[in-house]
Scaffold this motif. Structure first.
Motif, PDB file in Angstrom:
ATOM      1  N   ALA A  20       0.826  -1.224  -0.060  1.00 57.41           N
ATOM      2  CA  ALA A  20       0.078   0.038  -0.006  1.00 57.41           C
ATOM      3  C   ALA A  20       0.820   1.267  -0.089  1.00 57.41           C
ATOM      4  O   ALA A  20       0.776   2.278  -0.694  1.00 57.41           O
ATOM      5  N   VAL A  21       2.053   1.230   0.868  1.00 62.41           N
ATOM      6  CA  VAL A  21       2.778   2.413   0.752  1.00 62.41           C
ATOM      7  C   VAL A  21       3.537   2.645  -0.521  1.00 62.41           C
ATOM      8  O   VAL A  21       3.652   3.458  -1.215  1.00 62.41           O
ATOM      9  N   ALA A  22       4.097   1.348  -1.118  1.00 68.36           N
ATOM     10  CA  ALA A  22       4.568   1.685  -2.322  1.00 68.36           C
ATOM     11  C   ALA A  22       3.764   1.958  -3.519  1.00 68.36           C
ATOM     12  O   ALA A  22       4.326   2.942  -4.392  1.00 68.36           O
ATOM     13  N   ALA A  23       2.490   1.678  -3.469  1.00 66.70           N
ATOM     14  CA  ALA A  23       1.814   1.730  -4.486  1.00 66.70           C
ATOM     15  C   ALA A  23       1.329   3.568  -4.604  1.00 66.70           C
ATOM     16  O   ALA A  23       1.243   4.196  -5.428  1.00 66.70           O
ATOM     17  N   ALA A  24       0.991   4.233  -3.091  1.00 70.14           N
ATOM     18  CA  ALA A  24       0.794   5.479  -2.943  1.00 70.14           C
ATOM     19  C   ALA A  24       2.171   6.560  -3.371  1.00 70.14           C
ATOM     20  O   ALA A  24       2.144   7.414  -3.817  1.00 70.14           O
ATOM     21  N   ASN A  25       3.356   5.688  -2.793  1.00 65.99           N
ATOM     22  CA  ASN A  25       4.612   6.406  -3.029  1.00 65.99           C
ATOM     23  C   ASN A  25       4.733   6.627  -4.472  1.00 65.99           C
ATOM     24  O   ASN A  25       5.251   7.774  -5.143  1.00 65.99           O
ATOM     25  N   ALA A  26       4.340   5.556  -5.256  1.00 63.64           N
ATOM     26  CA  ALA A  26       4.483   5.713  -6.787  1.00 63.64           C
ATOM     27  C   ALA A  26       3.408   6.833  -7.691  1.00 63.64           C
ATOM     28  O   ALA A  26       3.581   6.856  -8.703  1.00 63.64           O
ATOM     29  N   GLY A  27       2.632   7.496  -6.680  1.00 63.85           N
ATOM     30  CA  GLY A  27       1.809   8.498  -7.221  1.00 63.85           C
ATOM     31  C   GLY A  27       0.110   7.853  -7.582  1.00 63.85           C
ATOM     32  O   GLY A  27      -0.498   8.776  -7.935  1.00 63.85           O
ATOM     33  N   THR A 151     -14.980   1.044  -7.199  1.00 64.40           N
ATOM     34  CA  THR A 151     -14.619   0.514  -8.240  1.00 64.40           C
ATOM     35  C   THR A 151     -13.041   0.795  -8.100  1.00 64.40           C
ATOM     36  O   THR A 151     -12.795   1.892  -7.688  1.00 64.40           O
ATOM     37  N   VAL A 152     -12.091  -0.028  -8.653  1.00 62.96           N
ATOM     38  CA  VAL A 152     -10.712   0.222  -8.707  1.00 62.96           C
ATOM     39  C   VAL A 152     -10.219  -0.384 -10.193  1.00 62.96           C
ATOM     40  O   VAL A 152     -10.767  -1.193 -10.536  1.00 62.96           O
ATOM     41  N   ASP A 153      -9.146   0.196 -10.551  1.00 60.46           N
ATOM     42  CA  ASP A 153      -8.749  -0.270 -11.530  1.00 60.46           C
ATOM     43  C   ASP A 153      -7.461  -1.418 -11.488  1.00 60.46           C
ATOM     44  O   ASP A 153      -7.695  -2.521 -12.260  1.00 60.46           O
ATOM     45  N   LEU A 309       4.644  -0.341 -11.382  1.00 56.64           N
ATOM     46  CA  LEU A 309       3.835   0.938 -11.367  1.00 56.64           C
ATOM     47  C   LEU A 309       4.717   2.228 -11.798  1.00 56.64           C
ATOM     48  O   LEU A 309       4.016   3.099 -12.207  1.00 56.64           O
ATOM     49  N   LYS A 310       6.045   2.001 -11.475  1.00 55.50           N
ATOM     50  CA  LYS A 310       6.653   3.465 -11.981  1.00 55.50           C
ATOM     51  C   LYS A 310       6.778   3.392 -13.323  1.00 55.50           C
ATOM     52  O   LYS A 310       6.969   4.616 -13.870  1.00 55.50           O
ATOM     53  N   ALA A 311       6.828   2.256 -13.955  1.00 56.93           N
ATOM     54  CA  ALA A 311       6.855   2.329 -15.346  1.00 56.93           C
ATOM     55  C   ALA A 311       5.462   2.458 -16.247  1.00 56.93           C
ATOM     56  O   ALA A 311       5.453   2.452 -17.293  1.00 56.93           O
ATOM     57  N   ALA A 312       4.341   2.514 -15.357  1.00 52.11           N
ATOM     58  CA  ALA A 312       3.022   2.522 -15.764  1.00 52.11           C
ATOM     59  C   ALA A 312       2.616   3.892 -16.222  1.00 52.11           C
ATOM     60  O   ALA A 312       3.093   4.832 -15.709  1.00 52.11           O
ATOM     61  N   ASN A 313       1.680   3.837 -17.285  1.00 52.01           N
ATOM     62  CA  ASN A 313       1.014   5.225 -17.869  1.00 52.01           C
ATOM     63  C   ASN A 313      -0.398   5.077 -17.371  1.00 52.01           C
ATOM     64  O   ASN A 313      -1.232   4.524 -18.031  1.00 52.01           O
ATOM     65  N   PRO A 314      -0.696   5.640 -16.174  1.00 54.24           N
ATOM     66  CA  PRO A 314      -2.008   5.535 -15.679  1.00 54.24           C
ATOM     67  C   PRO A 314      -3.018   6.059 -16.363  1.00 54.24           C
ATOM     68  O   PRO A 314      -4.141   6.078 -16.352  1.00 54.24           O
ATOM     69  N   GLY A 315      -2.656   7.194 -17.394  1.00 49.66           N
ATOM     70  CA  GLY A 315      -3.539   7.835 -18.160  1.00 49.66           C
ATOM     71  C   GLY A 315      -3.932   7.029 -19.679  1.00 49.66           C
ATOM     72  O   GLY A 315      -4.926   7.442 -20.134  1.00 49.66           O
ATOM     73  N   SER A 316      -3.323   5.997 -19.765  1.00 52.07           N
ATOM     74  CA  SER A 316      -3.526   5.131 -20.723  1.00 52.07           C
ATOM     75  C   SER A 316      -4.753   4.088 -20.551  1.00 52.07           C
ATOM     76  O   SER A 316      -4.819   3.696 -19.443  1.00 52.07           O
ATOM     77  N   TYR A 317      -5.453   3.745 -21.614  1.00 50.74           N
ATOM     78  CA  TYR A 317      -6.511   2.714 -21.482  1.00 50.74           C
ATOM     79  C   TYR A 317      -5.843   1.264 -21.264  1.00 50.74           C
ATOM     80  O   TYR A 317      -4.950   1.151 -21.925  1.00 50.74           O
ATOM     81  N   GLY A 318      -6.278   0.513 -20.267  1.00 48.09           N
ATOM     82  CA  GLY A 318      -5.689  -0.633 -19.881  1.00 48.09           C
ATOM     83  C   GLY A 318      -4.612  -0.676 -19.008  1.00 48.09           C
ATOM     84  O   GLY A 318      -3.977  -1.517 -18.995  1.00 48.09           O
ATOM     85  N   TRP A 319      -4.120   0.391 -18.564  1.00 45.53           N
ATOM     86  CA  TRP A 319      -2.877   0.400 -17.948  1.00 45.53           C
ATOM     87  C   TRP A 319      -2.745  -0.538 -16.960  1.00 45.53           C
ATOM     88  O   TRP A 319      -1.678  -1.192 -16.464  1.00 45.53           O
ATOM     89  N   ALA A 320      -3.840  -0.945 -15.885  1.00 45.80           N
ATOM     90  CA  ALA A 320      -3.818  -1.826 -14.997  1.00 45.80           C
ATOM     91  C   ALA A 320      -3.557  -3.249 -15.476  1.00 45.80           C
ATOM     92  O   ALA A 320      -2.809  -4.051 -14.833  1.00 45.80           O
TER      93      ALA A 320
END
Length: 384
Positions: A20-27, A151-153, A309-320
């Motif tokens: 949880a901390v890692a995910a939050a720290n990743a933004g 709901t969550v991604d 997570l740091k390499a992900a693009n949360p603005g893109s479709y299907g990032w999760a």
């Protein structure tokens, strides 16, 4: 969607808190869902790379203030078999380390992890249990036992061997249960271990003493369940058995805490991530507490997910979905290799067959004799 978050982490153990901390720290906006739980009175021997990750991630400060340094590892074959292995000692200084790692009280680690989460605005906490999870139109729809829905991604399962997330994601699991169980408690020794972890190998599992500061030691004793229950049925018999198992090497032993017994099994999954769901810790892997691999492997899960997570693009479709796929690929080799190593080590000790005993004995002779093999074994054990 008003009640939406990017990532939900299900499960309240140390791996769940770290994730949880890692995910939050990743933004990412992160919800950590975990019910109130009793204090975890166990301890964990964490190797150098795990400690480095916790420090770099802000989960702990100076390990010296939280744990006890592990500077030597001593293995004693106490099986009385025809083919016995030699006593083997590894010293951290031999490999250029200040310490192999540190032995931590899980309760103190949990407090430190929780404090790290409190200062992050991306992280919200919910004292609840996951009631149901289903994926519809690219989102996970969660129902909690407090009546809330969201709901969550990306859904992260850190909810142990019986993982609800694993079941919801349809990830196949294999589990093999043992006749053996593990007994844990704190002991006060007549003579302290002085940073040395001592493993006595017996036919039904190791009897391990881990330094916990001063003359105190943490005991992890693996044996048949009926043997453990019989030994702890009377205080006098329990102390007598502990002295016998430790070969009277550490003076008079006193029991310094309640003892607890845990069943043992080996658990593995086909893949640790798919369909925007990932598994960390015992949701993805479990095995007997040998070689200090359990929580160390779980923290490597967290570090790997953090990198994805740091390499992900949360603005893109299907990032999760992309994160889950990349995480599953990234963890495959480590999970298979470490699981095979621990399972092989444990079953070779338990095996009544001469070839298996011979192979184990030859292996320990090699670890005692050949510097390169010693270096490779220590590097593997530390998760490098």
């Amino acid at each position: 969607m008003a009640n939406h978050t990017q990532i939900a982490v299900i499960g309240g153990g140390l791996v769940g808190k770290a994730t949880a901390v890692a995910a939050a720290n990743a933004g990412f906006s992160t919800l950590h869902v975990a019910p109130e739980a009793p204090v975890d009175r166990r301890t964990s021997a964490l190797m150098g790379p795990s400690v480095d990750y916790m420090t770099d991630a802000g989960l702990i400060g100076d390990p010296e203030t939280l744990g006890v340094a592990l500077t030597r590892i001593r293995i004693i074959d106490a099986t009385k078999r025809l083919l016995r292995a030699p006593e083997t000692v590894f010293s951290a200084s031999e490999f250029g380390y200040r310490a192999f790692g540190w032995n931590f009280a899980n309760a103190r680690l949990g407090e430190s992890f929780s404090q790290a989460g409190l200062v992050n605005k991306n992280l919200a906490l919910r004292a609840a249990t996951l009631k149901s999870a289903r994926r519809v139109d690219g989102n996970w729809h969660l129902e909690l036992d407090d009546g809330d829905t969201l709901t969550v991604d990306l859904l992260v399962g850190a909810d142990g061997k019986g993982s609800s997330v694993r079941k919801a994601a349809g990830i196949a699991v294999k589990e093999r249960k043992f006749d053996q169980a593990a007994l844990v408690c704190d002991l006060e020794l007549g003579r302290g271990l002085d940073g040395e972890s001592v493993e006595f190998h017996y036919p039904n599992g190791p009897f391990t003493l881990v330094p916990a500061g001063g003359n105190r030691a943490n005991l992890v004793w693996i044996d048949r369940l009926d043997t453990l229950e019989d030994a702890r049925s009377e205080p006098g018999r329990f102390v007598s058995t502990l002295n016998e198992k430790s070969r009277h090497l550490f003076g008079a032993i006193e029991v310094a805490s309640p003892n607890f017994v845990f069943p043992l099994s080996v658990l593995s999954v086909d893949v640790a991530g798919k369909d925007a769901a990932v598994l960390v810790g015992e949701s993805a892997h479990a095995f007997p507490p040998i070689g200090a691999q359990g929580l160390n492997l779980g923290l490597r899960d967290v570090a790997s997910l953090n990198a994805c997570l740091k390499a992900a693009n949360p603005g893109s479709y299907g990032w999760a979905d992309a994160v889950a796929r990349s995480y599953g690929v990234a963890r495959r080799t480590d999970l298979m290799r470490t699981g095979a190593f621990v399972d092989g080590l444990f079953t070779s000790l338990l095996s009544p067959h001469i070839p298996a005993q011979a192979l184990r004995s030859v292996g320990l002779w090699g670890l005692k004799t050949f510097p390169m093999l010693r270096k490779h074994a220590i590097s593997f054990g530390m998760g490098k």
